[in-house]
Scaffold this motif. Structure first.
Motif, PDB file in Angstrom:
ATOM      1  N   UNK A  96       0.795  -1.027   0.062  1.00 14.49           N
ATOM      2  CA  UNK A  96       0.102   0.021   0.098  1.00 14.49           C
ATOM      3  C   UNK A  96       0.871   1.406   0.098  1.00 14.49           C
ATOM      4  N   UNK A  97       0.641   2.105  -0.789  1.00 15.49           N
ATOM      5  CA  UNK A  97       1.147   3.441  -1.012  1.00 15.49           C
ATOM      6  C   UNK A  97       0.240   4.582  -0.134  1.00 15.49           C
ATOM      7  N   UNK A  98       0.978   5.140   0.897  1.00 18.72           N
ATOM      8  CA  UNK A  98       0.266   5.840   2.082  1.00 18.72           C
ATOM      9  C   UNK A  98       0.519   7.265   1.341  1.00 18.72           C
ATOM     10  N   UNK A  99       1.404   7.728   0.698  1.00 15.79           N
ATOM     11  CA  UNK A  99       1.440   9.011   0.061  1.00 15.79           C
ATOM     12  C   UNK A  99       2.531   9.222  -0.857  1.00 15.79           C
ATOM     13  N   UNK A 100       2.197  10.117  -1.944  1.00 11.78           N
ATOM     14  CA  UNK A 100       3.269  10.338  -2.941  1.00 11.78           C
ATOM     15  C   UNK A 100       3.304  12.037  -3.094  1.00 11.78           C
ATOM     16  N   UNK A 101       4.659  12.639  -3.108  1.00 11.18           N
ATOM     17  CA  UNK A 101       4.975  14.015  -3.040  1.00 11.18           C
ATOM     18  C   UNK A 101       5.791  14.231  -4.146  1.00 11.18           C
ATOM     19  N   UNK A 102       5.314  14.573  -5.435  1.00 16.34           N
ATOM     20  CA  UNK A 102       6.121  15.297  -6.250  1.00 16.34           C
ATOM     21  C   UNK A 102       6.726  16.569  -6.149  1.00 16.34           C
ATOM     22  N   UNK A 103       8.054  16.626  -6.469  1.00 14.31           N
ATOM     23  CA  UNK A 103       8.784  17.664  -5.903  1.00 14.31           C
ATOM     24  C   UNK A 103       8.730  18.658  -7.305  1.00 14.31           C
ATOM     25  N   UNK A 104       8.435  19.862  -7.077  1.00 13.82           N
ATOM     26  CA  UNK A 104       8.240  20.677  -8.405  1.00 13.82           C
ATOM     27  C   UNK A 104       9.076  21.982  -8.073  1.00 13.82           C
ATOM     28  N   UNK A 105       9.781  22.450  -9.119  1.00 11.33           N
ATOM     29  CA  UNK A 105      10.292  23.827  -9.108  1.00 11.33           C
ATOM     30  C   UNK A 105       9.549  24.952  -8.472  1.00 11.33           C
ATOM     31  N   UNK A 106      10.093  25.646  -7.656  1.00 14.31           N
ATOM     32  CA  UNK A 106       9.113  26.658  -6.962  1.00 14.31           C
ATOM     33  C   UNK A 106       8.574  27.876  -8.118  1.00 14.31           C
ATOM     34  N   UNK A 107       9.631  28.369  -8.871  1.00 14.74           N
ATOM     35  CA  UNK A 107       9.224  29.370  -9.753  1.00 14.74           C
ATOM     36  C   UNK A 107       8.422  28.617 -11.096  1.00 14.74           C
ATOM     37  N   UNK A 108       8.998  28.175 -11.682  1.00 14.00           N
ATOM     38  CA  UNK A 108       8.373  27.271 -12.918  1.00 14.00           C
ATOM     39  C   UNK A 108       6.981  26.360 -12.700  1.00 14.00           C
ATOM     40  N   UNK A 109       7.111  25.982 -11.520  1.00 16.97           N
ATOM     41  CA  UNK A 109       6.001  24.882 -10.908  1.00 16.97           C
ATOM     42  C   UNK A 109       6.265  23.553 -11.862  1.00 16.97           C
ATOM     43  N   UNK A 115      10.791  12.313  -6.582  1.00 17.18           N
ATOM     44  CA  UNK A 115       9.383  12.320  -5.803  1.00 17.18           C
ATOM     45  C   UNK A 115       9.710  11.504  -4.359  1.00 17.18           C
ATOM     46  N   UNK A 116       8.837  11.744  -3.527  1.00 15.10           N
ATOM     47  CA  UNK A 116       8.879  10.894  -2.278  1.00 15.10           C
ATOM     48  C   UNK A 116       7.657   9.797  -2.123  1.00 15.10           C
ATOM     49  N   UNK A 117       7.936   8.727  -2.085  1.00 13.76           N
ATOM     50  CA  UNK A 117       6.917   7.815  -1.840  1.00 13.76           C
ATOM     51  C   UNK A 117       6.814   7.360  -0.328  1.00 13.76           C
ATOM     52  N   UNK A 118       5.840   7.326   0.309  1.00 10.64           N
ATOM     53  CA  UNK A 118       5.274   6.903   1.848  1.00 10.64           C
ATOM     54  C   UNK A 118       4.895   5.308   1.722  1.00 10.64           C
ATOM     55  N   UNK A 119       5.443   4.625   2.404  1.00  8.67           N
ATOM     56  CA  UNK A 119       5.034   3.215   2.522  1.00  8.67           C
ATOM     57  C   UNK A 119       5.272   2.643   3.798  1.00  8.67           C
ATOM     58  N   UNK A 120       4.406   1.265   4.149  1.00  7.66           N
ATOM     59  CA  UNK A 120       4.913   0.841   5.306  1.00  7.66           C
ATOM     60  C   UNK A 120       6.199   0.403   5.127  1.00  7.66           C
ATOM     61  N   UNK A 121       7.188   0.196   6.037  1.00  2.71           N
ATOM     62  CA  UNK A 121       8.585   0.002   6.176  1.00  2.71           C
ATOM     63  C   UNK A 121       8.876  -1.326   5.574  1.00  2.71           C
ATOM     64  N   UNK A 122       8.268  -2.540   5.920  1.00  2.00           N
ATOM     65  CA  UNK A 122       8.517  -3.781   5.222  1.00  2.00           C
ATOM     66  C   UNK A 122       8.546  -3.555   3.625  1.00  2.00           C
ATOM     67  N   UNK A 123       7.374  -3.075   3.115  1.00  2.74           N
ATOM     68  CA  UNK A 123       7.171  -2.907   1.746  1.00  2.74           C
ATOM     69  C   UNK A 123       7.921  -2.096   1.282  1.00  2.74           C
ATOM     70  N   UNK A 124       8.360  -0.917   1.818  1.00  7.60           N
ATOM     71  CA  UNK A 124       9.268   0.046   1.472  1.00  7.60           C
ATOM     72  C   UNK A 124      10.536  -0.630   1.055  1.00  7.60           C
ATOM     73  N   UNK A 125      11.029  -1.330   1.929  1.00  6.83           N
ATOM     74  CA  UNK A 125      12.422  -2.089   1.934  1.00  6.83           C
ATOM     75  C   UNK A 125      12.321  -2.807   0.413  1.00  6.83           C
ATOM     76  N   UNK A 126      11.166  -3.613   0.404  1.00  2.00           N
ATOM     77  CA  UNK A 126      10.999  -4.546  -0.690  1.00  2.00           C
ATOM     78  C   UNK A 126      11.225  -3.586  -2.016  1.00  2.00           C
ATOM     79  N   UNK A 127      10.470  -2.483  -2.024  1.00  2.00           N
ATOM     80  CA  UNK A 127      10.140  -1.691  -3.034  1.00  2.00           C
ATOM     81  C   UNK A 127      11.741  -1.284  -3.544  1.00  2.00           C
ATOM     82  N   UNK A 128      12.441  -0.605  -2.525  1.00  3.61           N
ATOM     83  CA  UNK A 128      13.900  -0.234  -2.607  1.00  3.61           C
ATOM     84  C   UNK A 128      14.761  -1.333  -3.190  1.00  3.61           C
ATOM     85  N   UNK A 129      14.577  -2.494  -2.755  1.00  4.15           N
ATOM     86  CA  UNK A 129      15.530  -3.589  -3.316  1.00  4.15           C
ATOM     87  C   UNK A 129      15.151  -3.823  -4.706  1.00  4.15           C
TER      88      UNK A 129
END
Length: 152
Positions: A96-109, A115-129
């Motif tokens: 389960x993906x808890x949150x996704x934050x796309x990083x945008x340039x402040x001026x040009x948007x 990006x940053x993706x928030x997941x449960x720790x065991x799932x996050x470790x598997x995704x990273x691997x």
């Protein structure tokens, strides 16, 4: 303090003030003005609501490794036209993906390519691997645990 904490506090204050006004009438102290009773109830409700919030904190998390067992994942070298849905589809097979934050340039948007993706720790470790150094839309992804943001 999160928004959900304020909601809990507000609801507790209203409930206790309402119950208090009915209890006072049952006890026979209904000679006190109703607005005074309600204000006293709000005060007591805020105190008890604050205790409620302190004893039962919200389980939603934000940050790298949080108390609720989620991890924040850095995803770099993404195509500039990628959206949240594509990133969610990329990470969903691992949990389960808890949150996704796309990083945008402040001026040009415009999307900066990471990006940053928030997941449960065991799932996050598997995704990273599984996703680090893999090809996605012709680009080699950089996927690792996000470092904590340092204050300047």
């Amino acid at each position: 303090m999160s928004f959900s904490c304020f909601i809990k506090l507000f609801v507790a204050a209203i409930v206790i003030s309402t119950l208090g006004s009915y209890a006072i009438q049952l006890v026979g102290l209904d000679t006190i003005h109703p607005s005074s009773l309600f204000a006293s109830g709000l005060t007591l409700g805020t105190i008890f609501g604050g205790l409620l919030v302190a004893l039962y904190p919200s389980k939603e998390g934000a940050g790298t490794a949080t108390e609720s067992g989620t991890s924040n994942i850095y995803v770099g070298n993404l195509p500039f036209n990628v959206g949240q849905e594509e990133i969610k589809n990329l990470f969903s097979p691992f949990g389960n993906v808890v949150d996704i934050r796309l990083v945008k340039d402040r001026r040009s948007r415009r999307f900066k390519g990471y990006a940053f993706v928030e997941m449960n720790t065991p799932n996050a470790n598997a995704a990273i691997e599984h996703l680090n150094d893999t090809d996605y839309a012709g680009r080699t992804l950089r996927v690792n645990e996000a470092k904590k943001k340092e204050d300047s």
